[in-house]
Design an enzyme around this catalytic site. Structure first.
Site, PDB file in Angstrom:
ATOM      1  N   GLY A  42       0.763  -1.239   0.000  1.00 24.05           N
ATOM      2  CA  GLY A  42       0.000   0.000   0.000  1.00 24.05           C
ATOM      3  C   GLY A  42       0.799   1.297   0.000  1.00 24.05           C
ATOM      4  O   GLY A  42       0.375   2.285  -0.591  1.00 24.05           O
ATOM      5  N   GLU A  97       3.862   4.215   6.015  1.00 21.15           N
ATOM      6  CA  GLU A  97       2.648   3.413   5.863  1.00 21.15           C
ATOM      7  C   GLU A  97       1.630   4.152   4.990  1.00 21.15           C
ATOM      8  O   GLU A  97       1.679   5.380   4.877  1.00 21.15           O
ATOM      9  CB  GLU A  97       2.024   3.156   7.246  1.00 21.15           C
ATOM     10  CG  GLU A  97       2.034   1.717   7.700  1.00 21.15           C
ATOM     11  CD  GLU A  97       1.192   0.751   6.875  1.00 21.15           C
ATOM     12  OE1 GLU A  97       0.998   0.932   5.657  1.00 21.15           O
ATOM     13  OE2 GLU A  97       0.720  -0.219   7.463  1.00 21.15           O
ATOM     14  N   ASP A 101      -4.993   2.297  10.688  1.00 18.91           N
ATOM     15  CA  ASP A 101      -6.406   1.976  10.911  1.00 18.91           C
ATOM     16  C   ASP A 101      -6.544   1.467  12.346  1.00 18.91           C
ATOM     17  O   ASP A 101      -6.540   2.265  13.272  1.00 18.91           O
ATOM     18  CB  ASP A 101      -6.803   0.960   9.836  1.00 18.91           C
ATOM     19  CG  ASP A 101      -8.263   0.576   9.836  1.00 18.91           C
ATOM     20  OD1 ASP A 101      -9.105   1.428  10.160  1.00 18.91           O
ATOM     21  OD2 ASP A 101      -8.585  -0.580   9.505  1.00 18.91           O
ATOM     22  N   GLY A 103      -4.207   0.006  13.821  1.00 18.26           N
ATOM     23  CA  GLY A 103      -2.863   0.206  14.379  1.00 18.26           C
ATOM     24  C   GLY A 103      -2.106  -1.088  14.601  1.00 18.26           C
ATOM     25  O   GLY A 103      -0.939  -1.075  14.996  1.00 18.26           O
ATOM     26  N   THR A 105      -0.982  -3.424  12.484  1.00 18.07           N
ATOM     27  CA  THR A 105       0.146  -3.674  11.583  1.00 18.07           C
ATOM     28  C   THR A 105       1.375  -2.900  12.055  1.00 18.07           C
ATOM     29  O   THR A 105       2.464  -3.462  12.198  1.00 18.07           O
ATOM     30  CB  THR A 105      -0.213  -3.244  10.141  1.00 18.07           C
ATOM     31  OG1 THR A 105      -1.415  -3.905   9.761  1.00 18.07           O
ATOM     32  CG2 THR A 105       0.898  -3.590   9.173  1.00 18.07           C
ATOM     33  N   LYS A 129      -7.017   6.881  10.292  1.00 24.03           N
ATOM     34  CA  LYS A 129      -8.420   6.703  10.705  1.00 24.03           C
ATOM     35  C   LYS A 129      -8.426   6.491  12.207  1.00 24.03           C
ATOM     36  O   LYS A 129      -8.543   5.365  12.685  1.00 24.03           O
ATOM     37  CB  LYS A 129      -8.976   5.416  10.071  1.00 24.03           C
ATOM     38  CG  LYS A 129      -9.576   5.500   8.708  1.00 24.03           C
ATOM     39  CD  LYS A 129     -10.312   4.182   8.417  1.00 24.03           C
ATOM     40  CE  LYS A 129     -10.127   3.694   7.023  1.00 24.03           C
ATOM     41  NZ  LYS A 129     -10.644   2.345   6.779  1.00 24.03           N
ATOM     42  N   ASP A 157      -5.761  -0.544  -1.766  1.00 20.01           N
ATOM     43  CA  ASP A 157      -6.527  -1.469  -2.614  1.00 20.01           C
ATOM     44  C   ASP A 157      -7.801  -1.958  -1.954  1.00 20.01           C
ATOM     45  O   ASP A 157      -7.973  -1.884  -0.735  1.00 20.01           O
ATOM     46  CB  ASP A 157      -5.679  -2.706  -2.921  1.00 20.01           C
ATOM     47  CG  ASP A 157      -5.593  -3.649  -1.718  1.00 20.01           C
ATOM     48  OD1 ASP A 157      -5.219  -3.183  -0.624  1.00 20.01           O
ATOM     49  OD2 ASP A 157      -5.939  -4.836  -1.860  1.00 20.01           O
ATOM     50  N   ARG A 163      -5.107   0.252  -6.829  1.00 19.01           N
ATOM     51  CA  ARG A 163      -3.886   0.834  -6.262  1.00 19.01           C
ATOM     52  C   ARG A 163      -3.287   1.910  -7.170  1.00 19.01           C
ATOM     53  O   ARG A 163      -2.587   2.805  -6.707  1.00 19.01           O
ATOM     54  CB  ARG A 163      -2.810  -0.239  -6.067  1.00 19.01           C
ATOM     55  CG  ARG A 163      -3.132  -1.271  -5.011  1.00 19.01           C
ATOM     56  CD  ARG A 163      -1.870  -2.074  -4.703  1.00 19.01           C
ATOM     57  NE  ARG A 163      -2.139  -3.310  -3.983  1.00 19.01           N
ATOM     58  CZ  ARG A 163      -2.284  -3.403  -2.670  1.00 19.01           C
ATOM     59  NH1 ARG A 163      -2.205  -2.335  -1.905  1.00 19.01           N
ATOM     60  NH2 ARG A 163      -2.510  -4.575  -2.099  1.00 19.01           N
TER      61      ARG A 163
HETATM   62  P1  IMP Z   1      -4.267  -1.770  10.675  1.00 18.53           P
HETATM   63  O1  IMP Z   1      -3.316  -2.860  11.049  1.00 18.53           O
HETATM   64  O2  IMP Z   1      -5.680  -2.080  11.056  1.00 18.53           O
HETATM   65  O3  IMP Z   1      -3.833  -0.395  11.152  1.00 18.53           O
HETATM   66  O4  IMP Z   1      -4.375  -1.770   9.116  1.00 18.53           O
HETATM   67  C1  IMP Z   1      -3.472  -1.201   8.352  1.00 18.53           C
HETATM   68  C2  IMP Z   1      -3.516  -1.800   6.983  1.00 18.53           C
HETATM   69  O5  IMP Z   1      -4.816  -2.177   6.549  1.00 18.53           O
HETATM   70  C3  IMP Z   1      -3.046  -0.741   6.031  1.00 18.53           C
HETATM   71  O6  IMP Z   1      -1.665  -0.843   5.826  1.00 18.53           O
HETATM   72  C4  IMP Z   1      -3.856  -1.017   4.790  1.00 18.53           C
HETATM   73  O7  IMP Z   1      -3.128  -1.897   3.958  1.00 18.53           O
HETATM   74  C5  IMP Z   1      -5.096  -1.714   5.255  1.00 18.53           C
HETATM   75  N1  IMP Z   1      -6.238  -0.767   5.310  1.00 18.53           N
HETATM   76  C6  IMP Z   1      -6.799  -0.197   6.397  1.00 18.53           C
HETATM   77  N2  IMP Z   1      -7.807   0.625   6.062  1.00 18.53           N
HETATM   78  C7  IMP Z   1      -7.888   0.586   4.718  1.00 18.53           C
HETATM   79  C8  IMP Z   1      -8.736   1.263   3.765  1.00 18.53           C
HETATM   80  O8  IMP Z   1      -9.635   2.070   4.061  1.00 18.53           O
HETATM   81  N3  IMP Z   1      -8.491   0.959   2.464  1.00 18.53           N
HETATM   82  C9  IMP Z   1      -7.512   0.086   2.052  1.00 18.53           C
HETATM   83  N4  IMP Z   1      -6.705  -0.539   2.911  1.00 18.53           N
HETATM   84  C10 IMP Z   1      -6.894  -0.307   4.235  1.00 18.53           C
HETATM   85 MG    MG Z   2      -0.884  -1.639   4.112  1.00 20.72          MG
END
Ligand code: IMP
Ligand code: MG
Length: 174
Positions: A42, A97, A101, A103, A105, A129, A157, A163
Site C-alpha cells: 500500500g 505506511e 487503521d 494500528g 500492523t 483513521k 486497494d 492501487r
Molecule cells: P491496521 O493494522 O488495522 O492499522 O491496518 C493497516 C492496513 O490495513 C493498512 O496498511 C492497509 O493496507 C489496510 N487498510 C486499512 N484501512 C484501509 C482502507 O480504508 N483501504 C484500504 N486498505 C486499508
Molecule cells: Mg498496508
C-alpha cells in the site's frame, strides 16, 4: 462495491501535502541520514513521491505486511522480508505506511524493527483513521485524517484493485 464519483482526496491535494510532509520531516532532522522502511504494497506510491522530496541521504528498505481481507482487518498481521539488521542498527528509521487503521500492523512492525536496534523510529502515514484504533500507536507525520470509510487509490486497494489511481476514493456499497 463502487467508487465514489469524486475523489475524497484529490491528486493535487496529495501532491502538495506529500511535499509538505517531506519538508517538515527534513527541517526537523538536520540533514541526518535516514533508512526509509516502506510497508508494501500500500505505501509504495506514497513512499516514492515522498523520497523524491527529501533533501537528505536516504536508503530504502521494503517490508511486506498484510492483514486485510475485503474491507475488514483480520486482526492477524503477516510480515515478510524485514530489512537485514545491518541496515537498521543505530540508524534513524522512517517507517512509511499508507494508512493507520486499527494500528495492529504498525504496532507489530515497530516491535519487530525495535529488535534490530535502530537509533530511532519515526512513523509517517499518508492517512489516519483514528476512530478505528485498537492499539495506542500514533504517527509522527500524518498526511490526512479521514473518517471511518473504506478508501482506495494512491496505493490502497480493495482485493488488489485500484492501487494505481492517482487520487484517493471512497468505496461505497452499491
Ligand atoms: P491496521 O493494522 O488495522 O492499522 O491496518 C493497516 C492496513 O490495513 C493498512 O496498511 C492497509 O493496507 C489496510 N487498510 C486499512 N484501512 C484501509 C482502507 O480504508 N483501504 C484500504 N486498505 C486499508
Ligand atoms: Mg498496508
Amino acid at each position: 462495491m463502487r467508487l465514489s464519483d469524486e475523489p475524497i482526496i484529490s491528486r493535487e491535494a496529495i501532491e502538495s501535502r506529500v511535499a509538505e510532509l517531506a519538508h517538515n520531516f527534513a527541517s526537523a532532522h538536520d540533514g541526518e541520514p535516514v533508512v526509509m522502511v516502506v510497508v508494501l504494497k500500500g505505501a509504495a506510491m506514497f513512499a516514492c513521491d515522498l523520497m523524491r522530496h527529501l533533501p537528505l541521504p536516504v536508503t530504502v528498505e521494503y517490508v511486506h505486511a498484510s492483514s486485510y481481507t475485503g474491507t475488514q482487518s483480520s486482526g492477524e498481521v503477516n510480515l515478510e522480508a524485514l530489512p537485514p539488521a545491518v541496515h537498521v542498527r543505530g540508524r534513524h528509521v522512517l517507517l512509511v505506511e499508507d494508512i493507520l487503521d486499527t494500528g495492529q500492523t504498525v504496532s507489530r512492525l515497530m516491535a519487530e524493527l525495535d529488535q534490530l536496534s535502530p537509533a530511532r523510529i519515526t512513523l509517517c502515514t499518508l492517512l489516519d483513521k483514528p476512530s478505528r484504533r485498537v492499539t495506542n500507536v500514533s504517527a509522527d507525520y500524518v498526511g490526512f485524517v479521514i473518517p471511518d470509510r473504506f478508501v482506495v487509490g494512491y496505493g490502497l486497494d480493495y482485493e488488489e484493485q485500484y492501487r494505481h489511481l492517482p487520487a484517493v476514493y471512497a468505496l461505497e456499497q452499491e
